[in-house]
Design a protein around this motif. Structure first.
Motif, PDB file in Angstrom:
ATOM      1  N   UNK A 120       0.909  -1.118  -0.131  1.00  0.00           N
ATOM      2  CA  UNK A 120      -0.060  -0.123  -0.158  1.00  0.00           C
ATOM      3  C   UNK A 120       0.730   1.386   0.078  1.00  0.00           C
ATOM      4  N   UNK A 121       0.336   2.231  -0.852  1.00  0.00           N
ATOM      5  CA  UNK A 121       1.489   3.368  -0.673  1.00  0.00           C
ATOM      6  C   UNK A 121       1.347   3.921  -2.030  1.00  0.00           C
ATOM      7  N   UNK A 122       1.378   3.285  -3.037  1.00  0.00           N
ATOM      8  CA  UNK A 122       1.473   3.504  -4.605  1.00  0.00           C
ATOM      9  C   UNK A 122       3.011   3.630  -5.006  1.00  0.00           C
ATOM     10  N   UNK A 123       3.040   4.082  -6.189  1.00  0.00           N
ATOM     11  CA  UNK A 123       4.555   4.091  -6.895  1.00  0.00           C
ATOM     12  C   UNK A 123       5.259   5.007  -6.124  1.00  0.00           C
ATOM     13  N   UNK A 124       4.830   6.301  -5.593  1.00  0.00           N
ATOM     14  CA  UNK A 124       5.919   7.251  -4.896  1.00  0.00           C
ATOM     15  C   UNK A 124       6.304   6.478  -3.806  1.00  0.00           C
ATOM     16  N   UNK A 125       5.556   5.553  -2.895  1.00  0.00           N
ATOM     17  CA  UNK A 125       6.298   5.148  -1.624  1.00  0.00           C
ATOM     18  C   UNK A 125       7.243   3.910  -2.203  1.00  0.00           C
ATOM     19  N   UNK A 126       7.059   3.272  -3.357  1.00  0.00           N
ATOM     20  CA  UNK A 126       7.983   2.435  -3.612  1.00  0.00           C
ATOM     21  C   UNK A 126       9.144   2.995  -4.144  1.00  0.00           C
ATOM     22  N   UNK A 127       9.327   3.948  -4.834  1.00  0.00           N
ATOM     23  CA  UNK A 127      10.425   5.043  -5.039  1.00  0.00           C
ATOM     24  C   UNK A 127      11.258   5.219  -3.784  1.00  0.00           C
ATOM     25  N   UNK A 128      10.497   5.756  -2.858  1.00  0.00           N
ATOM     26  CA  UNK A 128      11.229   6.241  -1.769  1.00  0.00           C
ATOM     27  C   UNK A 128      12.085   5.183  -0.849  1.00  0.00           C
ATOM     28  N   UNK A 129      11.652   3.955  -1.149  1.00  0.00           N
ATOM     29  CA  UNK A 129      12.296   2.934  -0.231  1.00  0.00           C
ATOM     30  C   UNK A 129      13.649   2.665  -1.071  1.00  0.00           C
ATOM     31  N   UNK A 130      14.751   2.485  -0.102  1.00  0.00           N
ATOM     32  CA  UNK A 130      15.943   2.037  -0.824  1.00  0.00           C
ATOM     33  C   UNK A 130      15.998   0.670  -1.225  1.00  0.00           C
ATOM     34  N   UNK A 131      15.628  -0.190  -0.008  1.00  0.00           N
ATOM     35  CA  UNK A 131      15.317  -1.569  -0.451  1.00  0.00           C
ATOM     36  C   UNK A 131      13.954  -2.101   0.121  1.00  0.00           C
ATOM     37  N   UNK A 132      13.490  -2.771  -0.774  1.00  0.00           N
ATOM     38  CA  UNK A 132      12.366  -3.401  -0.367  1.00  0.00           C
ATOM     39  C   UNK A 132      12.155  -5.212  -0.580  1.00  0.00           C
ATOM     40  N   UNK A 133      11.525  -5.630   0.466  1.00  0.00           N
ATOM     41  CA  UNK A 133      11.574  -7.161   0.756  1.00  0.00           C
ATOM     42  C   UNK A 133      10.043  -7.268   0.950  1.00  0.00           C
ATOM     43  N   UNK A 134       9.587  -8.184   0.062  1.00  0.00           N
ATOM     44  CA  UNK A 134       8.317  -8.701   0.086  1.00  0.00           C
ATOM     45  C   UNK A 134       8.146  -9.944   0.724  1.00  0.00           C
ATOM     46  N   UNK A 135       7.378 -10.115   1.861  1.00  0.00           N
ATOM     47  CA  UNK A 135       7.510 -11.399   2.501  1.00  0.00           C
ATOM     48  C   UNK A 135       6.390 -12.303   2.587  1.00  0.00           C
ATOM     49  N   UNK A 164      13.596  -4.857  -4.621  1.00  0.00           N
ATOM     50  CA  UNK A 164      14.213  -3.490  -5.220  1.00  0.00           C
ATOM     51  C   UNK A 164      15.293  -3.340  -4.501  1.00  0.00           C
ATOM     52  N   UNK A 165      16.425  -2.900  -4.993  1.00  0.00           N
ATOM     53  CA  UNK A 165      17.807  -2.943  -4.467  1.00  0.00           C
ATOM     54  C   UNK A 165      18.575  -1.672  -5.314  1.00  0.00           C
ATOM     55  N   UNK A 166      19.423  -0.929  -4.964  1.00  0.00           N
ATOM     56  CA  UNK A 166      20.210  -0.182  -5.969  1.00  0.00           C
ATOM     57  C   UNK A 166      21.463  -0.845  -6.413  1.00  0.00           C
ATOM     58  N   UNK A 167      21.676  -1.840  -5.680  1.00  0.00           N
ATOM     59  CA  UNK A 167      23.007  -2.432  -5.822  1.00  0.00           C
ATOM     60  C   UNK A 167      23.034  -4.113  -6.066  1.00  0.00           C
ATOM     61  N   UNK A 168      21.964  -4.587  -5.812  1.00  0.00           N
ATOM     62  CA  UNK A 168      21.843  -6.007  -5.633  1.00  0.00           C
ATOM     63  C   UNK A 168      20.631  -6.365  -6.555  1.00  0.00           C
ATOM     64  N   UNK A 169      20.891  -7.754  -6.875  1.00  0.00           N
ATOM     65  CA  UNK A 169      20.138  -8.496  -8.055  1.00  0.00           C
ATOM     66  C   UNK A 169      18.697  -8.856  -7.286  1.00  0.00           C
ATOM     67  N   UNK A 170      17.846  -9.032  -7.924  1.00  0.00           N
ATOM     68  CA  UNK A 170      16.585  -9.715  -7.312  1.00  0.00           C
ATOM     69  C   UNK A 170      16.828 -11.149  -7.237  1.00  0.00           C
TER      70      UNK A 170
END
Length: 273
Positions: free
Chosen positions: A223-238, A252-258
């Motif tokens: 929840x939070x939309x694309x803006x929220x997703x862009x704002x996080x440096x690292x995103x883990x979905x559990x 998502x991560x700036x330096x790591x593969x999915x």
């Protein structure tokens, strides 16, 4: 007026904005501390643990381990002699005895005075949630407390109840922007890890569900939309894949593969399978 503006810009450029070369940035990044999640597999997924000076989002449906990972991170942070800030937005979700249990089971140091909490009873709106971050920040600055971790559990609960309907999407994004701005400042100034837990929303459309499965590995999306997703440096979905097995997908991560990692949650906290 132009002279005043130019003088202000010059002062800002000389004191705040510093142009650096890439090697200096690389050196800076090497000095970023990381907090262990308790699971080597999960740490490896994040190249050594949850990084400081960044915002990490833990998203997932109900009972997928988001808060438990935060408890483990808190126990590990306190064991290092650092302080933990905890903003509770849903009543009854913060249980300090669980942090104590994890610490005792693992033979770690535990000090309840190193946890700075703003309880859910004090937060009824997104504006009050924003003030909670600033209150913890102010206490750390005034008392020179070494803040290692700031948890917002959950980041999206009050936003979800306050901004209802498509016509509120724009003000919701603006409010999220204010929250993220303050959290980024805290992370940079205190050299702390910011960890947000995020609720998910169901998607009724089959095509959109397929897209969500590709992006997040599940038919829901944070929840939070694309803006929220862009704002996080690292995103883990559990997700929970068995009765005692959980899976984290690095979305998502700036330096790591999915990639993915599986772990267990026991009375000792987060552990490898």
């Amino acid at each position: 007026a132009k002279e005043i503006l130019n003088a202000a810009k010059e002062a800002l450029m000389s004191e705040e904005l510093i142009v650096e070369t890439a090697d200096k940035v690389e050196e800076y990044l090497k000095g970023v501390k990381r907090i262990s999640t308790g699971s080597k597999a999960l740490d490896d997924l994040l190249a050594g643990g949850v990084p400081c000076r960044s915002i990490t989002t833990l998203a997932g449906p109900f009972a997928t381990g988001k808060t438990q990972i935060c408890f483990q991170l808190a126990a590990n942070t306190i064991n290092e002699g650092l302080y933990v800030g905890w903003v509770e937005t849903e009543p009854g979700t913060f249980t300090p005895h669980r942090i104590k249990e994890i610490a005792e089971k693992r033979g770690m140091k535990y000090d309840p005075t190193k946890i700075l909490v703003v309880r859910a009873e004090k937060i009824t709106t997104p504006a009050q949630q924003l003030l909670a971050y600033e209150a913890i920040w102010k206490k750390c600055r005034e008392n020179d407390l070494p803040l290692g971790l700031l948890v917002v559990d959950s980041f999206s609960a009050k936003l979800r109840s306050h901004y209802i309907g498509r016509e509120t999407l724009s003000p919701r994004s603006q409010e999220i922007g204010r929250h993220i701005g303050v959290l980024e400042l805290i992370a940079a100034e205190r050299n702390a890890a910011i960890v947000l837990t995020a609720q998910v929303m169901g998607i009724p459309d089959a095509g959109a569900q397929l897209e969500s499965r590709m992006r997040f590995g599940a038919p829901q999306r944070p929840y939070g939309g694309e803006y929220f997703l862009h704002s996080s440096t690292y995103i883990l979905f559990l997700t929970q894949v068995a009765s005692d097995v959980w899976e984290a997908t690095l979305v998502d991560a700036p330096n790591l593969p999915r990639n993915k990692a599986r772990f267990r949650i026991t009375e000792r906290g987060v552990e490898d399978i």
